[in-house]
Design a protein around this motif. Structure first.
Motif, PDB file in Angstrom:
ATOM      1  N   LYS A 409     113.403  66.965  -6.537  1.00 13.13           N
ATOM      2  CA  LYS A 409     113.565  65.812  -5.653  1.00 13.13           C
ATOM      3  C   LYS A 409     113.897  66.214  -4.228  1.00 13.13           C
ATOM      4  N   VAL A 410     114.083  67.509  -3.998  1.00 19.76           N
ATOM      5  CA  VAL A 410     114.327  67.987  -2.634  1.00 19.76           C
ATOM      6  C   VAL A 410     113.338  69.097  -2.328  1.00 19.76           C
ATOM      7  N   PHE A 411     112.694  68.978  -1.177  1.00 23.28           N
ATOM      8  CA  PHE A 411     111.694  69.961  -0.763  1.00 23.28           C
ATOM      9  C   PHE A 411     112.088  70.456   0.621  1.00 23.28           C
ATOM     10  N   TRP A 412     112.509  71.714   0.691  1.00 22.04           N
ATOM     11  CA  TRP A 412     112.805  72.331   1.990  1.00 22.04           C
ATOM     12  C   TRP A 412     111.620  73.233   2.327  1.00 22.04           C
ATOM     13  N   GLY A 413     110.686  72.695   3.082  1.00 24.30           N
ATOM     14  CA  GLY A 413     109.453  73.440   3.386  1.00 24.30           C
ATOM     15  C   GLY A 413     109.670  74.429   4.511  1.00 24.30           C
ATOM     16  N   LEU A 414     109.638  75.706   4.203  1.00 25.18           N
ATOM     17  CA  LEU A 414     109.829  76.728   5.238  1.00 25.18           C
ATOM     18  C   LEU A 414     108.521  76.949   5.991  1.00 25.18           C
ATOM     19  N   ASP A 415     108.646  77.176   7.285  1.00 22.64           N
ATOM     20  CA  ASP A 415     107.487  77.249   8.164  1.00 22.64           C
ATOM     21  C   ASP A 415     107.497  78.590   8.891  1.00 22.64           C
ATOM     22  N   SER A 416     106.447  79.387   8.678  1.00 17.99           N
ATOM     23  CA  SER A 416     106.416  80.713   9.324  1.00 17.99           C
ATOM     24  C   SER A 416     106.343  80.575  10.841  1.00 17.99           C
ATOM     25  N   ALA A 417     105.712  79.496  11.348  1.00 22.35           N
ATOM     26  CA  ALA A 417     105.622  79.301  12.810  1.00 22.35           C
ATOM     27  C   ALA A 417     107.021  79.142  13.408  1.00 22.35           C
ATOM     28  N   LEU A 418     107.895  78.403  12.707  1.00 20.20           N
ATOM     29  CA  LEU A 418     109.286  78.255  13.187  1.00 20.20           C
ATOM     30  C   LEU A 418     110.015  79.585  13.115  1.00 20.20           C
ATOM     31  N   ALA A 419     109.779  80.331  12.023  1.00 19.99           N
ATOM     32  CA  ALA A 419     110.443  81.625  11.856  1.00 19.99           C
ATOM     33  C   ALA A 419     110.029  82.584  12.973  1.00 19.99           C
ATOM     34  N   TYR A 420     108.737  82.582  13.349  1.00 20.80           N
ATOM     35  CA  TYR A 420     108.264  83.467  14.420  1.00 20.80           C
ATOM     36  C   TYR A 420     108.845  83.072  15.775  1.00 20.80           C
ATOM     37  N   LYS A 421     109.214  81.779  15.910  1.00 21.62           N
ATOM     38  CA  LYS A 421     109.859  81.323  17.154  1.00 21.62           C
ATOM     39  C   LYS A 421     111.354  81.616  17.132  1.00 21.62           C
ATOM     40  N   ARG A 422     111.823  82.292  16.082  1.00 28.07           N
ATOM     41  CA  ARG A 422     113.244  82.626  15.872  1.00 28.07           C
ATOM     42  C   ARG A 422     114.080  81.367  15.668  1.00 28.07           C
ATOM     43  N   HIS A 423     113.476  80.312  15.076  1.00 30.33           N
ATOM     44  CA  HIS A 423     114.246  79.106  14.749  1.00 30.33           C
ATOM     45  C   HIS A 423     114.647  79.199  13.281  1.00 30.33           C
ATOM     46  N   PHE A 424     115.946  79.394  13.037  1.00 29.73           N
ATOM     47  CA  PHE A 424     116.443  79.480  11.658  1.00 29.73           C
ATOM     48  C   PHE A 424     117.551  78.454  11.454  1.00 29.73           C
ATOM     49  N   PRO A 425     117.693  77.855  10.288  1.00 28.98           N
ATOM     50  CA  PRO A 425     116.790  77.967   9.142  1.00 28.98           C
ATOM     51  C   PRO A 425     115.421  77.375   9.502  1.00 28.98           C
ATOM     52  N   ALA A 426     114.352  78.017   9.031  1.00 33.43           N
ATOM     53  CA  ALA A 426     112.996  77.613   9.427  1.00 33.43           C
ATOM     54  C   ALA A 426     112.470  76.477   8.549  1.00 33.43           C
ATOM     55  N   ILE A 427     113.318  75.475   8.301  1.00 32.95           N
ATOM     56  CA  ILE A 427     112.910  74.326   7.470  1.00 32.95           C
ATOM     57  C   ILE A 427     112.188  73.322   8.357  1.00 32.95           C
ATOM     58  N   ASN A 428     110.956  73.020   8.020  1.00 32.55           N
ATOM     59  CA  ASN A 428     110.144  72.105   8.824  1.00 32.55           C
ATOM     60  C   ASN A 428     110.610  70.669   8.575  1.00 32.55           C
ATOM     61  N   TRP A 429     111.123  70.025   9.636  1.00 32.61           N
ATOM     62  CA  TRP A 429     111.705  68.684   9.483  1.00 32.61           C
ATOM     63  C   TRP A 429     110.646  67.596   9.327  1.00 32.61           C
ATOM     64  N   LEU A 430     109.377  67.920   9.580  1.00 32.55           N
ATOM     65  CA  LEU A 430     108.315  66.915   9.446  1.00 32.55           C
ATOM     66  C   LEU A 430     107.726  66.879   8.036  1.00 32.55           C
TER      67      LEU A 430
END
Length: 588
Positions: A409-430
Motif C-alpha cells: 500500500k506504500v510505493f516509494w519510487g526511487l528516481d535515478s535522475a534525482l539521485a544524479y542531481k544529488r537529491h536524497f532521499p531520491a523518492i519521486n514525489w510525483l
C-alpha cells in the motif's frame, strides 16, 4: 524415517527416488555429506529437493534421508545481535568450525546450546496458562527483554516453574495439560512457511514514524504496514533501508540481505555494530537480527531467507514489540524462484518467472500487520515490512515490481535522475503514493497539528503545479510565466530543496521529529502565501524572490529540537518584516 537414493542432480535441484513416505516441505539430508535440503515437489515415489548448499560432486545412488519435519527456525534467547545465513545457521559459529570459507554439510545449532540465560519467572504455580501467555522473561541485550511464551497448542495449569540461569534446552516450567505433563524450555521451533497465529488484526491507523520528511509527511507507512522501494542501481535503496532501520519507531529490526552483493552486505555487517541507536545510546546491533544471504551463496537458500526472517520477526511481534523487517531485495528472491521453477520444468509465466510469483509475494507481505497477540494479556504487536525491489534497468513494468505493487500500500519510487542531481532521499514525489494516508489522517490531525493534512495537500499541489509549469519553461523559458506562476515555481523549489532534501550523514538533519516537520511545512507555506498576497498588492517580484529570510527558512532544518519553537517565531517575524520591505514601507 523415509530414506531414498539420488536419481538425478540439476544444480541445486536433486531428484530422489524411494521417497514415497516423505511429505512436502520435509527437511532432508542429501548424500553422505549430509547437505541440507527441502522437498518442494512429489511425483509418485520421486521427490524433488531444493538443496541449500553447493551440490557439485553429488551423483546418482547416494543416500537421501528425510528428517520428517518441515523447514523450521529456532526461536528463543540468543536471536538478537546474531548474524545468520538464509537457513538460520549462525555465520560466526560456522566460521569457528570451518574457517572463512563456508564448507558443505556443516551442522551448527541456530541458538547457542552452552550459553546460560537468567530466567525470571512471571507466572506462578497453579496459574492457568494457554498459548501465548508469558511464563517469564530473559534480558537478552541491554535494550531487549525477551518474553518466554507458552508454545502454540499447549493449555493447562503451571505445575512447576523455575528461576535462575538456564540454557535454552533446560526445562524452565512444567505445565499439566489434558494430555499429561509438558516440560517447557526457552527454545521453540516454528515452520517458516506458516504464519504465526494471532487473535485479531487491527486496522492500520497509526504511522510508523521514521524521521524522514518525504516519508512521514508525504508517503507515510502505517505500523504493521507494507511498503515497496523499487529503484535502479545507485538510487539509494540500501541507504533508505539503513535510515529506516536506525530511526524508525521500531523496537526490533530484522534485516534480510537476500541475494545482494557481498561487499554491500559487508558494509551492513560493519556499519550496524558501529551505528549508535539514538533512543538508547547503545549499538544498533543490540536490537537487530541480521540474515546475510549474499549473491554468491547457494541460490535455493535465498528463497528460504525471506521466510526465515519474517518468522523471527513474527516471534518478536507476538511479544508485543513493534518490529520493522527490511528485505533487500525481493527481486533476487524472485530470481531464485525462477531458477528453481526452471529446473523443475514448470510452465514459465511472464519473463520466465513462475506463474505463482504473485501468490508467493502475497503470502510473504500478508504476514505483516498490527495485531493482538495470543495470550490473556491482549498484547499489541506490529510487524512492518519494507521490501526493496531491484528491477533490471530500473524498469518497474517488469513482473516482480508489478506483482509487488498489487499487494503493498506504500510505493516509494526511487528516481535515478534525482539521485544524479544529488537529491536524497531520491523518492519521486510525483510517482510515489501511500494508501494509508486517509486511515491515518485523524491521527496526524489530533496528535501533531489540526491542519497537518491540509498543509500536506497544499505542498503536494504546489509540486504538481511545478511539474506542469516546468514543461512550459522547457519550451519557452521562464520569462513566459506570469509573476504568480514564477512564485509557485520558487515555492516548489523551496519545498524540494529545503524540505524534501535530507542529509542522512548530518547529525541533526538525519532525523526530523513530526513537530519539526510541521513547523518546516508552516514556514515554506508562510513564504508562499504571504508573498502571493504581497504580489497581488503590487510588491516587487524580484525583491520577494531574493529575500534574505529564504536562506533562514532553508537552514531551519539544521536547528536543534530544543530551539525549534523560538527559531520558528524569529523566522516568521523576519518574514513579515521583509515582505513589508518589498513595498518600500513598514505598514503592510
Amino acid at each position: 524415517m523415509s530414506t531414498g537414493t539420488i536419481k538425478k542432480v540439476a544444480g541445486p535441484l536433486v531428484i530422489a527416488e524411494g521417497m514415497r513416505d516423505a511429505n512436502m516441505f520435509d527437511v532432508v539430508r542429501v548424500s553422505n555429506q549430509r547437505l541440507i535440503g527441502e522437498i518442494i515437489e512429489m511425483h509418485g515415489d520421486e521427490a524433488s529437493i531444493q538443496v541449500y548448499e553447493e551440490t557439485s560432486g553429488l551423483g546418482p545412488g547416494e543416500p537421501v534421508e528425510s528428517m520428517e519435519v518441515p523447514m523450521s527456525v529456532e526461536l528463543g534467547p540468543g536471536l538478537i545481535a546474531s548474524i545468520y545465513d538464509g537457513i538460520q545457521r549462525p555465520l560466526d559459529d560456522i566460521m569457528k568450525v570451518s574457517g572463512n570459507s563456508l564448507q558443505r554439510g556443516v551442522e551448527v545449532a541456530s541458538l547457542k546450546r552452552d550459553k546460560k540465560w537468567e530466567f525470571v519467572p512471571v507466572a506462578n504455580v497453579g496459574d492457568e496458562v494457554e498459548a501465548g501467555d508469558i511464563l517469564g522473561t530473559v534480558q537478552e541485550t541491554i535494550v531487549v527483554q525477551q518474553k518466554i511464551m507458552v508454545p502454540y497448542g499447549i493449555k493447562g495449569t503451571v505445575k512447576e516453574i523455575k528461576s535462575g540461569e538456564f540454557t535454552v534446552e533446560d526445562v524452565v516450567a512444567v505445565v499439566a495439560t489434558e494430555d499429561g505433563d509438558k516440560e517447557l524450555t526457552m527454545l521453540q521451533r516454528w515452520p517458516v512457511r506458516k504464519g504465526r497465529p494471532y487473535v485479531k488484526k487491527l486496522p492500520p491507523e497509526k504511522p510508523l514514524v521514521t524521521g524522514q520528511r518525504v516519508v512521514d509527511t508525504f508517503f507515510p507507512i502505517a505500523k504493521g504496514g507494507v511498503a515497496a522501494v523499487p529503484g535502479p542501481f545507485g538510487s539509494g535503496k540500501t541507504v533508505i533501508q539503513h535510515q529506516l532501520a536506525k530511526w524508525a519507531e521500531a523496537d526490533i529490526v530484522v534485516y534480510i540481505g537476500c541475494g545482494e552483493r557481498g561487499n554491500e552486505m559487508t558494509d551492513v555487517l560493519n556499519e550496524f555494530p558501529e551505528l549508535k541507536d539514538p533512543k538508547t545510546g547503545q549499538s544498533l546491533m543490540q536490537r537487530t537480527v541480521l540474515i546475510a544471504n549474499t549473491s554468491d551463496m547457494p541460490v535455493a537458500a535465498r528463497e528460504a531467507s525471506i521466510y526465515t526472517g519474517i518468522t523471527i520477526a513474527e516471534y518478536f511481534r507476538d511479544m508485543g514489540y513493534s518490529v520493522a523487517l527490511m528485505a533487500d531485495s525481493t527481486s533476487r528472491w524472485a530470481e531464485a524462484l525462477r531458477e528453481m521453477s526452471g529446473r523443475l520444468e514448470e510452465m514459465p509465466g511472464e519473463e520466465g518467472y513462475p506463474a505463482y510469483l504473485g501468490s508467493r509475494l502475497a503470502q510473504f507481505y500478508e504476514r505483516a500487520g498490527h495485531v493482538i497477540s495470543l495470550g490473556k494479556d491482549q498484547r499489541e504487536g506490529a510487524l512492518s515490512v519494507i521490501g526493496a525491489v531491484s528491477p533490471p534497468g530500473g524498469d518497474i513494468s517488469e513482473p516482480v515490481s508489478q506483482a509487488t505493487l498489487r499487494i503493498v500500500k506504500v510505493f516509494w519510487g526511487l528516481d535515478s535522475a534525482l539521485a544524479y542531481k544529488r537529491h536524497f532521499p531520491a523518492i519521486n514525489w510525483l510517482t510515489s503514493y501511500s494508501l494509508y494516508v486517509d486511515n491515518m489522517a485523524d491521527w496526524f490531525n489530533s496528535e501533531v497539528a489540526g491542519d497537518w493534512m491540509e498543509d500536506r495537500q497544499k505542498m503536494m499541489s504546489l509540486l504538481q503545479e511545478e511539474a506542469e509549469l516546468d514543461e512550459i519553461v522547457k519550451m519557452v523559458g521562464m520569462d513566459a510565466l506570469s509573476p504568480t506562476d514564477r512564485l509557485k515555481m520558487e515555492a516548489a523549489r523551496s519545498i524540494r530543496e529545503d524540505f524534501l532534501h535530507q542529509n542522512s550523514f548530518h547529525e541533526i538533519d538525519t532525523y526530523t521529529s513530526l513537530r519539526k516537520q510541521y513547523l518546516m511545512m508552516k514556514l515554506v507555506l508562510a513564504f508562499y502565501e504571504e508573498a502571493s498576497e504581497a504580489l497581488t498588492k503590487g510588491a516587487s517580484m524580484q525583491i520577494l524572490i531574493n529575500m534574505e529570510v529564504r536562506e533562514r527558512i532553508g537552514r531551519y532544518k539544521y536547528t536543534l529540537d530544543a530551539d525549534i519553537e523560538t527559531e520558528y517565531e524569529k523566522i516568521l517575524n523576519e518574514l513579515h518584516t521583509e515582505i513589508a520591505g518589498a513595498f518600500g514601507k513598514e505598514d503592510f
